[in-house]
Design an enzyme around this catalytic site. Structure first.
Site, mmCIF file in Angstrom:
data_model
loop_
_atom_site.group_PDB
_atom_site.id
_atom_site.type_symbol
_atom_site.label_atom_id
_atom_site.label_comp_id
_atom_site.label_asym_id
_atom_site.label_seq_id
_atom_site.Cartn_x
_atom_site.Cartn_y
_atom_site.Cartn_z
ATOM 1 N N HIS A 130 34.495 23.214 9.521
ATOM 2 C CA HIS A 130 34.265 24.168 8.431
ATOM 3 C C HIS A 130 35.556 24.719 7.807
ATOM 4 O O HIS A 130 35.676 25.925 7.563
ATOM 5 C CB HIS A 130 33.393 25.325 8.911
ATOM 6 C CG HIS A 130 31.983 24.925 9.253
ATOM 7 N ND1 HIS A 130 31.338 23.872 8.678
ATOM 8 C CD2 HIS A 130 31.079 25.469 10.121
ATOM 9 C CE1 HIS A 130 30.102 23.775 9.166
ATOM 10 N NE2 HIS A 130 29.920 24.720 10.050
ATOM 11 N N HIS A 204 26.380 28.494 4.233
ATOM 12 C CA HIS A 204 25.967 28.520 5.633
ATOM 13 C C HIS A 204 25.023 29.670 5.986
ATOM 14 O O HIS A 204 25.175 30.293 7.042
ATOM 15 C CB HIS A 204 27.233 28.569 6.500
ATOM 16 C CG HIS A 204 27.102 27.928 7.837
ATOM 17 N ND1 HIS A 204 26.286 28.425 8.834
ATOM 18 C CD2 HIS A 204 27.682 26.824 8.356
ATOM 19 C CE1 HIS A 204 26.391 27.667 9.911
ATOM 20 N NE2 HIS A 204 27.233 26.679 9.647
ATOM 21 N N GLU A 341 22.393 23.054 5.369
ATOM 22 C CA GLU A 341 23.669 23.000 4.650
ATOM 23 C C GLU A 341 23.751 21.683 3.882
ATOM 24 O O GLU A 341 23.844 20.621 4.488
ATOM 25 C CB GLU A 341 24.821 23.071 5.652
ATOM 26 C CG GLU A 341 24.786 24.283 6.549
ATOM 27 C CD GLU A 341 25.423 23.998 7.907
ATOM 28 O OE1 GLU A 341 26.627 23.699 7.949
ATOM 29 O OE2 GLU A 341 24.720 24.051 8.921
HETATM 30 C C1 BGC Z 1 27.533 23.022 12.742
HETATM 31 C C2 BGC Z 1 27.327 23.513 14.144
HETATM 32 C C3 BGC Z 1 28.072 24.800 14.326
HETATM 33 C C4 BGC Z 1 27.551 25.773 13.298
HETATM 34 C C5 BGC Z 1 28.173 27.145 13.292
HETATM 35 C C6 BGC Z 1 27.001 24.053 11.814
HETATM 36 O O1 BGC Z 1 27.191 23.663 10.501
HETATM 37 O O2 BGC Z 1 26.929 21.779 12.509
HETATM 38 O O3 BGC Z 1 27.732 22.549 15.096
HETATM 39 O O4 BGC Z 1 27.933 25.309 15.599
HETATM 40 O O5 BGC Z 1 27.701 25.252 12.028
HETATM 41 O O6 BGC Z 1 29.338 27.297 13.896
#
Ligand code: BGC
Length: 377
Positions: A130, A204, A341
């Protein structure tokens, strides 16, 4: 002459109605506090014509709250989050945030572009997740609120410097959140860079259509318009395979209760600790098409997701563990929120067969996602 007068009277009435409808939408701005570095942060309240409300802060572009009506037209806040900036500053798993420069993982934080290897910040085991240590979810965006033809809107701009978190190129990003009068949270992303780079922007929010803090999401029903998904290794990095969902717990082609198969023995479910995978949305990327539909039976709330992106990450909040307390004072236990997402596939820069995430110098990146809320009797 009489006819003309009648027409102009009619036109006048419609114009008045139009103005009244536009006037009913509202946007307001309040202070939300200061970052550790002393930067001022604001929170914007967008209210659409039907009374839906979104509160969005320019810290991380976080959607702090979002209300949606149930089958009796009762509104509830359907996203996880906190009441105050300090709780966000203390750290959280990307609640409601804008994600960039790259949504999801890049293996070992490394990729090659035009023959040069780039080393990104590593913040998830050995991988980059991210956008890195200080991704777009932790920066202060320049905000401008306004009323648009579709509904109240907030424009957010951020200039990411060449080398930030290891990425090449000065990247200017603009995200427009619109709370449309059709009860949609619409997100329009655009970006451009002065050097070739990689970009994969997403949002998110953790949704709970029964209302945030109101139990787990396992009884929600999900439909995904996706015939294939990208299986991963134990570290959640795609293997490169595009697997057909038929006969697997990953088939949501027919609307299915989320909790029905989540604890099964499928290796992929073990790797994700539940669902935490990228599905390939059917139909052509670049065209706005429906990707998902979620229904919560006790309230009748429905959320449909439309996107121009080729993929969608469905994550069932497997790593929430009750240590964070939400807006209504309830702890966020495991699987009390789910994310959808919209994105390019994880680790695309290392998979030449995946749709490209390279953003060429001077080219404009564009992407749109819509979360639409309705209720079923
Ligand atoms: C990921 C997860 C992660 C989460 C938040 C998601 O987009 O795929 O693996 O734990 O975000 O951290």
């Amino acid at each position: 002459m009489k006819l003309m007068r009648a027409f102009s009277a009619m036109f006048f009435c419609f114009a008045l109605l139009g103005v009244a409808m536009v006037n009913a939408q509202k946007v307001s701005k309040d202070s939300f506090g200061k970052t550790a570095e002393g930067e001022g942060v604001d929170i914007y309240t967008l209210t659409n014509r039907t009374g839906m409300e979104a509160r969005i802060t320019n810290y991380g572009g976080i959607v702090v709250s979002l209300t949606a009506p149930d089958r009796d037209n009762k509104y509830a806040d359907v996203v996880l989050g906190f009441n105050d900036l300090d709780s966000y500053l203390k750290g959280h798993p990307y609640f409601g945030a804008l994600i960039g420069r790259y949504g999801n993982r890049i293996a070992k934080g490394r990729f090659k572009l035009n023959g040069t290897e780039y080393k990104l910040a590593v913040n998830n085991g050995e991988n980059h997740l991210h956008g890195g240590i200080k991704g777009f979810d932790k920066v202060v965006w320049i905000a401008q609120e306004y009323k648009s033809r579709l509904g109240p809107a907030l424009s957010l701009t951020y200039k990411s410097k060449d080398g930030e978190e290891g990425y090449p190129g000065n990247l200017t990003v603009r995200v427009i959140y619109t709370l449309t009068n059709r009860n949609e949270l619409r997100i329009d992303y655009s970006a451009s860079s002065d050097k070739d780079t990689v970009t994969n922007l997403t949002h998110h929010s953790y949704f709970n259509l029964a209302g945030e803090g109101n139990g787990d999401i396992l009884n929600h029903r999900l439909a995904l318009k996706a015939t294939r998904f990208t299986p991963t290794d134990a570290g959640s990095i795609p293997t490169g395979e595009l697997r057909n969902v038929n006969g697997t717990p990953f088939s949501f082609l027919k609307s299915t209760v989320i909790g029905e198969r989540i604890n099964g023995s499928d290796e992929q479910l073990k790797f994700g600790s539940g669902y935490d995978h990228n599905w390939i949305v059917n139909g052509p990327a670049g065209v706005l098409r429906q990707a998902a539909s979620v229904y919560e039976p006790t309230t009748g709330r429905v959320m449909d997701v439309w996107t121009t992106e080729p993929g969608i990450q469905f994550y069932t909040g497997n790593f929430l563990d009750g240590t964070l307390t939400g807006k209504g004072g309830k702890p966020y236990a495991r699987r009390t929120g789910f994310c959808l997402e919209t994105q390019h596939y994880p680790d695309s820069p290392n998979h030449p067969t995946f749709p490209t995430t390279t953003l060429k110098k001077g080219v404009t990146y564009k992407s749109t996602t819509i979360y639409r809320f309705t209720a079923r009797k």
